[in-house]
Design an enzyme around this catalytic site. Structure first.
Site, PDB file in Angstrom:
ATOM      1  CD  GLU A  19     -16.089  -2.970   0.729  1.00 13.65           C
ATOM      2  OE1 GLU A  19     -15.224  -3.054  -0.147  1.00 13.65           O
ATOM      3  OE2 GLU A  19     -16.378  -1.900   1.294  1.00 13.65           O
ATOM      4  CE1 TYR A  58      -8.100  13.012  22.182  1.00 21.82           C
ATOM      5  CE2 TYR A  58      -9.528  12.322  20.380  1.00 21.82           C
ATOM      6  CZ  TYR A  58      -8.297  12.761  20.844  1.00 21.82           C
ATOM      7  OH  TYR A  58      -7.250  12.941  19.970  1.00 21.82           O
ATOM      8  CG  HIS A 183      -4.953   6.958  -3.822  1.00 24.38           C
ATOM      9  ND1 HIS A 183      -4.041   7.672  -3.090  1.00 24.38           N
ATOM     10  CD2 HIS A 183      -5.792   6.381  -2.922  1.00 24.38           C
ATOM     11  CE1 HIS A 183      -4.309   7.523  -1.793  1.00 24.38           C
ATOM     12  NE2 HIS A 183      -5.363   6.740  -1.668  1.00 24.38           N
ATOM     13  CE  LYS A 199      -2.080  -0.989  -5.618  1.00 23.98           C
ATOM     14  NZ  LYS A 199      -3.164  -0.434  -4.803  1.00 23.98           N
TER      15      LYS A 199
HETATM   16  P1  FAD Z   1      -1.412   2.056  -2.216  1.00 24.33           P
HETATM   17  O1  FAD Z   1      -1.527   1.169  -3.392  1.00 24.33           O
HETATM   18  O2  FAD Z   1      -0.260   1.837  -1.297  1.00 24.33           O
HETATM   19  O3  FAD Z   1      -1.377   3.557  -2.755  1.00 24.33           O
HETATM   20  C1  FAD Z   1      -1.546   4.646  -1.870  1.00 24.33           C
HETATM   21  C2  FAD Z   1      -0.970   5.913  -2.493  1.00 24.33           C
HETATM   22  O4  FAD Z   1       0.448   5.798  -2.527  1.00 24.33           O
HETATM   23  C3  FAD Z   1      -1.412   6.138  -3.936  1.00 24.33           C
HETATM   24  O5  FAD Z   1      -1.548   7.517  -4.138  1.00 24.33           O
HETATM   25  C4  FAD Z   1      -0.253   5.609  -4.765  1.00 24.33           C
HETATM   26  O6  FAD Z   1      -0.176   6.249  -6.029  1.00 24.33           O
HETATM   27  C5  FAD Z   1       0.924   5.970  -3.854  1.00 24.33           C
HETATM   28  N1  FAD Z   1       2.074   5.085  -4.008  1.00 24.33           N
HETATM   29  C6  FAD Z   1       2.075   3.748  -4.167  1.00 24.33           C
HETATM   30  N2  FAD Z   1       3.338   3.287  -4.275  1.00 24.33           N
HETATM   31  C7  FAD Z   1       4.148   4.372  -4.149  1.00 24.33           C
HETATM   32  C8  FAD Z   1       5.572   4.559  -4.165  1.00 24.33           C
HETATM   33  N3  FAD Z   1       6.408   3.536  -4.316  1.00 24.33           N
HETATM   34  N4  FAD Z   1       6.048   5.829  -4.001  1.00 24.33           N
HETATM   35  C9  FAD Z   1       5.214   6.886  -3.829  1.00 24.33           C
HETATM   36  N5  FAD Z   1       3.863   6.758  -3.820  1.00 24.33           N
HETATM   37  C10 FAD Z   1       3.352   5.522  -3.974  1.00 24.33           C
HETATM   38  N6  FAD Z   1      -9.635   1.205   3.533  1.00 24.33           N
HETATM   39  C11 FAD Z   1      -9.743   0.668   4.761  1.00 24.33           C
HETATM   40  O7  FAD Z   1      -9.311   1.284   5.744  1.00 24.33           O
HETATM   41  N7  FAD Z   1     -10.354  -0.544   4.961  1.00 24.33           N
HETATM   42  C12 FAD Z   1     -10.838  -1.288   3.925  1.00 24.33           C
HETATM   43  O8  FAD Z   1     -11.362  -2.374   4.139  1.00 24.33           O
HETATM   44  C13 FAD Z   1     -10.738  -0.750   2.601  1.00 24.33           C
HETATM   45  N8  FAD Z   1     -11.213  -1.422   1.535  1.00 24.33           N
HETATM   46  C14 FAD Z   1     -11.065  -0.895   0.280  1.00 24.33           C
HETATM   47  C15 FAD Z   1     -11.525  -1.632  -0.833  1.00 24.33           C
HETATM   48  C16 FAD Z   1     -11.402  -1.109  -2.114  1.00 24.33           C
HETATM   49  C17 FAD Z   1     -11.910  -1.888  -3.291  1.00 24.33           C
HETATM   50  C18 FAD Z   1     -10.813   0.178  -2.304  1.00 24.33           C
HETATM   51  C19 FAD Z   1     -10.702   0.770  -3.687  1.00 24.33           C
HETATM   52  C20 FAD Z   1     -10.357   0.901  -1.215  1.00 24.33           C
HETATM   53  C21 FAD Z   1     -10.458   0.378   0.080  1.00 24.33           C
HETATM   54  N9  FAD Z   1      -9.992   1.066   1.195  1.00 24.33           N
HETATM   55  C22 FAD Z   1     -10.107   0.521   2.448  1.00 24.33           C
HETATM   56  C23 FAD Z   1      -9.401   2.411   1.054  1.00 24.33           C
HETATM   57  C24 FAD Z   1      -7.872   2.389   0.877  1.00 24.33           C
HETATM   58  O9  FAD Z   1      -7.251   1.899   2.052  1.00 24.33           O
HETATM   59  C25 FAD Z   1      -7.421   3.826   0.598  1.00 24.33           C
HETATM   60  O10 FAD Z   1      -7.897   4.227  -0.652  1.00 24.33           O
HETATM   61  C26 FAD Z   1      -5.944   4.112   0.752  1.00 24.33           C
HETATM   62  O11 FAD Z   1      -5.777   5.538   0.795  1.00 24.33           O
HETATM   63  C27 FAD Z   1      -5.056   3.590  -0.363  1.00 24.33           C
HETATM   64  O12 FAD Z   1      -4.944   2.244  -0.315  1.00 24.33           O
HETATM   65  P2  FAD Z   1      -4.175   1.426  -1.489  1.00 24.33           P
HETATM   66  O13 FAD Z   1      -4.145   0.036  -1.063  1.00 24.33           O
HETATM   67  O14 FAD Z   1      -4.715   1.772  -2.805  1.00 24.33           O
HETATM   68  O15 FAD Z   1      -2.694   2.072  -1.322  1.00 24.33           O
END
Ligand code: FAD
Length: 317
Positions: A19, A58, A183, A199
């Site tokens: 990455e 800022y 997470h 997902k």
């Molecule tokens: P989600 O899958 O939406 O989950 C987020 C939280 O919400 C979790 O705690 C989950 O349990 C909870 N949740 C999910 N569904 C529900 C529901 N229906 N009700 C209540 N809670 C729910 N960040 C960046 O900004 N840019 C990047 O390029 C980037 N690349 C990444 C690549 C990888 C491989 C990984 C592991 C992470 C990356 N991240 C990146 C970080 C990521 O954006 C964060 O970890 C973010 O906080 C969660 O993203 P997610 O897609 O897992 O979210």
């Protein structure tokens, strides 16, 4: 070619991928190429390019601070296209919920589709620095699973608002994030796994994990995911420790544990050059065990510097 097709084609052989992060606004793409060049000999079938959230700047103006919102590392899709063109390798742009409306996401996906980029990593993104919790922008998605659904809709030819008679369907292969140590916002690993399953049910084709330093955590996560009915490939994400400060920073930011043996080895280092070597050695051992266990891909977080990933890949591929 899709990430999942690369995995099928490899027929059980572990692939190498990594990455990269777009350069800061105003910096040349050449510095990115300088870090990709040394890794191409290991034949990555795909390279991920991250997306950064917008942030507030800022700016001093007439003795007052003016707040401007900006993206400091723009260009993810452009970089993906440039890399694909330069190296003839597949690229995976990261697509975020945070800071994007569904409409903007649709434009981005259409750009990718026209450019022949048919892999995307669907992520929620984190809260902005000043926010305590993640908040979707008006007209944006709250969770990654909703973004996955939007991408899958496009794969069926369903564009937003149902206003178009669309006969051009996209064909995106969708990756999502998984967390072997859960997470940070999830109340339990079990709950987080149920949400990961949502997902996958929404159409995710594969999972890439958050970094971990104890392989046992990954193996247990894969078993627990299977028990939850998740049957897509789970790609381990590996980050070599590079500076002493990682001992404090990584647990703080990602809420992950570091093994005692690794902490002690890093602690006893006299310089960050020594720490970098400890990080390389640890990642090689981790990678060897994962490779022997038959993981589909070893995916490295390069953080813009390729020398340590090159040293690791040289020992494995
Ligand atoms: P989600 O899958 O939406 O989950 C987020 C939280 O919400 C979790 O705690 C989950 O349990 C909870 N949740 C999910 N569904 C529900 C529901 N229906 N009700 C209540 N809670 C729910 N960040 C960046 O900004 N840019 C990047 O390029 C980037 N690349 C990444 C690549 C990888 C491989 C990984 C592991 C992470 C990356 N991240 C990146 C970080 C990521 O954006 C964060 O970890 C973010 O906080 C969660 O993203 P997610 O897609 O897992 O979210």
């Amino acid at each position: 070619m899709k990430v999942t097709d690369h995995i099928k084609k490899a027929n059980g052989k572990t692939l190498f991928s990594f990455e990269i992060i777009p350069p800061k606004k105003g910096n040349s793409i050449q510095q990115l190429y300088n870090n990709i060049d040394p890794l191409m000999e290991f034949k990555p079938p795909f390279i991920d390019v991250t997306t950064s959230r917008e942030e507030y700047l800022y700016i001093k103006k007439d003795g007052l601070l003016d707040r401007k919102i900006t993206r400091m590392r723009p260009g993810t899709v452009g970089i993906c296209a440039a890399i694909k063109h330069k190296y003839d390798v597949d690229t995976v742009p990261h697509v975020l919920c945070g800071g994007f409306t569904k409409e903007e996401t649709e434009y981005l996906l259409v750009d990718c589709h026209y450019l022949g980029i048919n892999n995307v990593m669907a992520l929620r993104g984190d809260a902005m620095k000043h926010q305590q919790y993640f908040e979707a922008c008006e007209g944006g998605h709250q969770y990654a699973k909703d973004l996955v659904s939007q991408i899958q809709n496009l794969n069926k030819g369903h564009y937003l608002h149902d206003v178009l008679e669309a006969d051009d369907k996209s064909d995106f292969c969708i990756g999502v994030a998984g967390y072997p140590e859960k997470h940070l916002e999830a109340p339990s690993l079990k709950t987080d796994l149920k949400r990961l399953k949502q997902k996958v049910d929404a159409g995710a084709d594969y999972i890439v994990t958050q970094m971990f330093f104890d392989n046992q955590k990954y193996f247990e996560f894969v078993e627990a995911a299977k028990a939850e009915g998740i049957n897509v490939p789970i790609i381990p994400g590996i980050k070599p420790i590079a500076v002493k400060r990682h001992l404090q920073l990584l647990p703080q930011v990602f809420k992950i544990d570091l093994p005692e043996e690794l902490i002690e080895a890093v602690d006893s280092c006299k310089s960050n050059k020594d720490v970098r070597q400890v990080g390389i050695d640890w990642a090689i051992n981790q990678s060897k065990e994962l490779q022997n266990a038959g993981v589909p891909v070893l995916h490295y977080y390069s953080m813009g510097k390729s020398d340590n990933v090159k040293a690791i890949a040289s020992a494995l591929f």
